[in-house]
Write a protein that holds these residues in place. Structure first.
Motif, PDB file in Angstrom:
ATOM      1  N   THR A 111       0.928  -1.270  -0.149  1.00 48.44           N
ATOM      2  CA  THR A 111      -0.172   0.069   0.028  1.00 48.44           C
ATOM      3  C   THR A 111       0.849   1.385  -0.037  1.00 48.44           C
ATOM      4  O   THR A 111       0.689   2.048  -0.780  1.00 48.44           O
ATOM      5  CB  THR A 111      -0.920  -0.022   1.382  1.00 48.44           C
ATOM      6  N   ALA A 112       1.909   1.320   0.776  1.00 49.31           N
ATOM      7  CA  ALA A 112       2.870   2.446   0.862  1.00 49.31           C
ATOM      8  C   ALA A 112       3.479   2.785  -0.346  1.00 49.31           C
ATOM      9  O   ALA A 112       3.485   3.774  -0.923  1.00 49.31           O
ATOM     10  CB  ALA A 112       3.716   2.166   2.078  1.00 49.31           C
ATOM     11  N   ARG A 113       4.104   1.540  -1.004  1.00 49.66           N
ATOM     12  CA  ARG A 113       4.576   1.761  -2.472  1.00 49.66           C
ATOM     13  C   ARG A 113       3.568   2.273  -3.425  1.00 49.66           C
ATOM     14  O   ARG A 113       3.896   3.185  -4.234  1.00 49.66           O
ATOM     15  CB  ARG A 113       4.987   0.334  -2.749  1.00 49.66           C
ATOM     16  N   GLY A 114       2.350   1.781  -3.388  1.00 50.95           N
ATOM     17  CA  GLY A 114       1.359   2.178  -4.255  1.00 50.95           C
ATOM     18  C   GLY A 114       1.055   3.758  -4.210  1.00 50.95           C
ATOM     19  O   GLY A 114       1.202   4.428  -5.266  1.00 50.95           O
ATOM     20  N   ILE A 115       1.169   4.016  -2.946  1.00 48.49           N
ATOM     21  CA  ILE A 115       0.699   5.722  -2.794  1.00 48.49           C
ATOM     22  C   ILE A 115       1.889   6.428  -3.154  1.00 48.49           C
ATOM     23  O   ILE A 115       1.781   7.603  -4.013  1.00 48.49           O
ATOM     24  CB  ILE A 115       0.439   5.861  -1.323  1.00 48.49           C
ATOM     25  N   ARG A 116       2.900   6.135  -3.076  1.00 46.93           N
ATOM     26  CA  ARG A 116       4.536   6.745  -3.305  1.00 46.93           C
ATOM     27  C   ARG A 116       4.666   6.728  -5.003  1.00 46.93           C
ATOM     28  O   ARG A 116       4.982   7.561  -5.569  1.00 46.93           O
ATOM     29  CB  ARG A 116       5.539   6.256  -2.818  1.00 46.93           C
ATOM     30  N   TRP A 117       3.855   5.286  -5.540  1.00 44.62           N
ATOM     31  CA  TRP A 117       4.056   5.402  -6.941  1.00 44.62           C
ATOM     32  C   TRP A 117       3.000   6.648  -7.541  1.00 44.62           C
ATOM     33  O   TRP A 117       3.411   6.935  -8.649  1.00 44.62           O
ATOM     34  CB  TRP A 117       3.894   3.780  -7.442  1.00 44.62           C
ATOM     35  N   LEU A 118       1.751   6.616  -7.058  1.00 41.81           N
ATOM     36  CA  LEU A 118       0.821   7.775  -7.403  1.00 41.81           C
ATOM     37  C   LEU A 118       1.362   9.216  -7.440  1.00 41.81           C
ATOM     38  O   LEU A 118       1.265   9.654  -8.426  1.00 41.81           O
ATOM     39  CB  LEU A 118      -0.265   7.489  -6.755  1.00 41.81           C
ATOM     40  N   LEU A 119       2.001   9.389  -6.284  1.00 41.12           N
ATOM     41  CA  LEU A 119       2.691  10.455  -6.204  1.00 41.12           C
ATOM     42  C   LEU A 119       3.697  11.018  -7.429  1.00 41.12           C
ATOM     43  O   LEU A 119       3.622  11.834  -7.722  1.00 41.12           O
ATOM     44  CB  LEU A 119       3.245  10.895  -4.904  1.00 41.12           C
ATOM     45  N   ARG A 120       4.541   9.935  -7.419  1.00 38.36           N
ATOM     46  CA  ARG A 120       5.584  10.165  -8.569  1.00 38.36           C
ATOM     47  C   ARG A 120       5.425  10.280  -9.874  1.00 38.36           C
ATOM     48  O   ARG A 120       5.805  10.768 -10.815  1.00 38.36           O
ATOM     49  CB  ARG A 120       6.742   8.979  -8.376  1.00 38.36           C
ATOM     50  N   ASN A 121       4.052   9.468 -10.222  1.00 33.14           N
ATOM     51  CA  ASN A 121       3.392   9.329 -11.631  1.00 33.14           C
ATOM     52  C   ASN A 121       2.488  10.106 -12.017  1.00 33.14           C
ATOM     53  O   ASN A 121       1.722  10.089 -13.086  1.00 33.14           O
ATOM     54  CB  ASN A 121       3.367   7.783 -11.815  1.00 33.14           C
ATOM     55  N   GLY A 216      13.267   9.056  -2.264  1.00 31.49           N
ATOM     56  CA  GLY A 216      14.323   7.800  -2.343  1.00 31.49           C
ATOM     57  C   GLY A 216      14.554   7.467  -3.614  1.00 31.49           C
ATOM     58  O   GLY A 216      15.365   6.138  -3.729  1.00 31.49           O
ATOM     59  N   HIS A 217      13.992   7.700  -4.714  1.00 31.65           N
ATOM     60  CA  HIS A 217      14.117   7.070  -6.218  1.00 31.65           C
ATOM     61  C   HIS A 217      15.133   8.253  -6.742  1.00 31.65           C
ATOM     62  O   HIS A 217      14.755   8.959  -7.731  1.00 31.65           O
ATOM     63  CB  HIS A 217      12.506   7.076  -6.646  1.00 31.65           C
ATOM     64  N   HIS A 218      16.292   8.104  -6.504  1.00 29.34           N
ATOM     65  CA  HIS A 218      17.412   8.707  -6.906  1.00 29.34           C
ATOM     66  C   HIS A 218      17.481   8.740  -8.406  1.00 29.34           C
ATOM     67  O   HIS A 218      17.711   9.923  -9.273  1.00 29.34           O
ATOM     68  CB  HIS A 218      18.495   8.669  -6.346  1.00 29.34           C
ATOM     69  N   ASP A 219      17.603   7.519  -9.285  1.00 31.82           N
ATOM     70  CA  ASP A 219      17.665   7.444 -10.490  1.00 31.82           C
ATOM     71  C   ASP A 219      16.794   7.970 -11.400  1.00 31.82           C
ATOM     72  O   ASP A 219      16.900   8.723 -12.286  1.00 31.82           O
ATOM     73  CB  ASP A 219      17.845   6.129 -10.913  1.00 31.82           C
ATOM     74  N   TYR A 347       4.881  15.754   2.166  1.00 31.92           N
ATOM     75  CA  TYR A 347       4.916  15.426   3.360  1.00 31.92           C
ATOM     76  C   TYR A 347       3.387  15.616   3.833  1.00 31.92           C
ATOM     77  O   TYR A 347       2.939  14.706   4.523  1.00 31.92           O
ATOM     78  CB  TYR A 347       5.753  16.470   4.066  1.00 31.92           C
ATOM     79  N   SER A 348       2.549  16.598   3.493  1.00 32.66           N
ATOM     80  CA  SER A 348       1.244  16.611   3.674  1.00 32.66           C
ATOM     81  C   SER A 348       0.505  15.464   3.386  1.00 32.66           C
ATOM     82  O   SER A 348      -0.545  15.607   4.262  1.00 32.66           O
ATOM     83  CB  SER A 348       0.633  18.133   3.327  1.00 32.66           C
ATOM     84  N   ILE A 349       0.913  14.854   2.479  1.00 29.86           N
ATOM     85  CA  ILE A 349      -0.078  13.661   1.975  1.00 29.86           C
ATOM     86  C   ILE A 349       0.428  12.516   2.635  1.00 29.86           C
ATOM     87  O   ILE A 349      -0.266  11.804   3.343  1.00 29.86           O
ATOM     88  CB  ILE A 349       0.099  13.649   0.577  1.00 29.86           C
ATOM     89  N   LEU A 350       1.807  12.327   3.116  1.00 26.00           N
ATOM     90  CA  LEU A 350       2.219  11.176   3.456  1.00 26.00           C
ATOM     91  C   LEU A 350       2.239  11.289   5.084  1.00 26.00           C
ATOM     92  O   LEU A 350       2.238   9.983   5.650  1.00 26.00           O
ATOM     93  CB  LEU A 350       3.871  10.893   3.085  1.00 26.00           C
ATOM     94  N   GLN A 351       2.293  12.469   5.601  1.00 27.12           N
ATOM     95  CA  GLN A 351       2.461  12.453   7.141  1.00 27.12           C
ATOM     96  C   GLN A 351       1.328  13.431   7.365  1.00 27.12           C
ATOM     97  O   GLN A 351       1.425  14.487   8.016  1.00 27.12           O
ATOM     98  CB  GLN A 351       3.781  12.994   7.767  1.00 27.12           C
TER      99      GLN A 351
END
Length: 407
Positions: A111-121, A216-219, A347-351
């Motif tokens: 679930t956490a990976r999915g939320i961050r994937w949506l934010l990045r994409n 954290g997705h530096h590349d 941050y306001s979305i994740l925390q």
């Protein structure tokens, strides 16, 4: 601080850099005094010194627990600690390195990976974000009250002046700001036009890369850097004298391209040039003859919010105040200027809970002198403050543009 990097990390390009940063920390704890999350939670692990120890432990042992990640995730990367630190510890850089390695070493739950994937994409792509934001406007009555307040009314951008001056600068369209506050760049173009500078609206570039890089997705973040450099390079070669950033979060990221890509054989030199040309809008305006602007400010009281990315990352804490004061705006008193509003990118979305506490604290600090409006220099802060403040929140260049007598 003596550090022995674990053998599994020694070949990483960032290992030596992290070790050097760790060695510069003298454990004084001055950083905790200005850390927003430490002040809220009173836990050593939720202050810079404690997080430095957590990163050190991780890099030395090669292992980390979910508890380590919890405390690193709570960090706003506001960099207030860097302003306070007497030893010049590059905490934000260390946090980025630690998070990047941890993201690869310790996969997040699905679930956490999915939320961050949506934010990045979604957030990092202009058209996708525009569609999502349009949908949110349609669904606004159905959203929770706090989210409803974060969706502003759309302000038409107005006329963008034609290129007519010998001096030329350019500004990227942006991914979020172009949808939620399209008037910001247009207002900047009108103000600079009055100062004898033509501002080009550059639309080929994309996200500055901050969303991916700071998650954290530096590349992935570096891929955005390179794409932007390629898009901007023809303008650099044609003689543009500056890359103007009207969102301080993007500005702080672009100014770090040169450092982050310094080992890239193809992009190192170009990245250094781009970072050298990057200017926050306040820097550009302050360097000009402001008296050339014929302004007639109203009598309303204005509270200035200086984003962390402007005062701590870019070390430009009072530029906006100086500009508005010189133009005759009625500035309100504020307090605790060094503390973050809690927006901090994603941050306001994740925390959300901690972010809202910080937001309430910041709005109170900005409201002690009963201002009629609040101005800021970063679109994320603008959205968050606008959701909680009882007065309008705008980008500072918009009120300057409104005050131009000969618009």
């Amino acid at each position: 601080m003596q550090t022995s990097i674990h053998e599994s990390f020694r070949e990483l390009a960032e290992a030596a850099e992290a070790e050097a940063i760790l060695s510069s920390c003298v454990h004084c704890g001055f950083c905790n005094a200005t850390c927003p999350t430490y002040q809220q939670l009173h836990d050593e692990r939720d202050g810079p010194r404690g997080r430095i120890y957590l990163i050190k432990q991780f890099l030395e042992s090669g292992e980390a627990t979910e508890n380590t990640r919890v405390h690193l995730d709570r960090c706003l990367t506001c960099r207030s600690c860097e302003t306070t630190c007497p030893s010049g510890v590059q905490y934000a850089r260390l946090a980025d390195i630690g998070r990047g390695i941890l993201e690869r070493k310790l996969p997040r739950p699905v679930t956490a990976r999915g939320i961050r994937w949506l934010l990045r994409n979604v957030v990092a792509f202009r058209r996708r974000f525009a569609m999502a934001f349009t949908a949110a406007r349609v669904m606004k009555p159905l959203l929770p009250s706090f989210l409803r307040r974060k969706i502003p009314s759309r302000t038409p951008p107005g006329v963008w002046p034609a290129v007519r001056h010998d001096r030329v600068m350019f500004t990227p369209k942006g991914c979020v700001q172009s949808s939620v506050s399209p008037n910001t760049n247009a207002a900047a173009a009108r103000v600079l036009d009055k100062l004898g500078v033509s501002l080009i609206d550059e639309s080929a570039s994309g996200c500055c890369g901050a969303v991916s890089y700071h998650l954290g997705h530096h590349d992935e973040g570096k891929a955005f850097f390179r794409k932007n450099i390629d898009a901007w390079w023809p303008l650099v070669e044609s003689g543009a004298e500056a890359l103007v950033l009207t969102a301080s979060g993007c500005g702080s990221m672009v100014k770090e391209y040169g450092e982050i890509l310094k080992s890239d054989p193809e992009y190192a030199e170009k990245a250094a040039v781009i970072s050298g040309l990057a200017r926050d809008l306040s820097e550009v305006v302050l360097a000009e003859d402001i008296e050339r602007l014929n302004v007639a400010p109203d009598s309303e009281k204005v509270a200035v919010h200086c984003p962390c990315t402007l005062q701590h990352a870019q070390k430009l804490p009072d530029g906006v105040d100086r500009i508005l004061a010189r133009m005759g705006f009625n500035l309100a008193r504020t307090r605790d200027k060094h503390l973050c509003c809690g927006s901090a990118g994603t941050y306001s979305i994740l925390q959300p809970q901690l972010s809202r506490k910080l937001l309430a604290q910041k709005v109170e600090a900005l409201s002690i002198d009963a201002p009629d409006k609040i101005v800021t220099a970063n679109v994320g802060c603008q959205l968050d403050l606008g959701a909680a403040a009882r007065v309008p929140v705008r980008h500072w260049v918009e009120i300057v543009d409104d005050a131009l007598v000969d618009r």
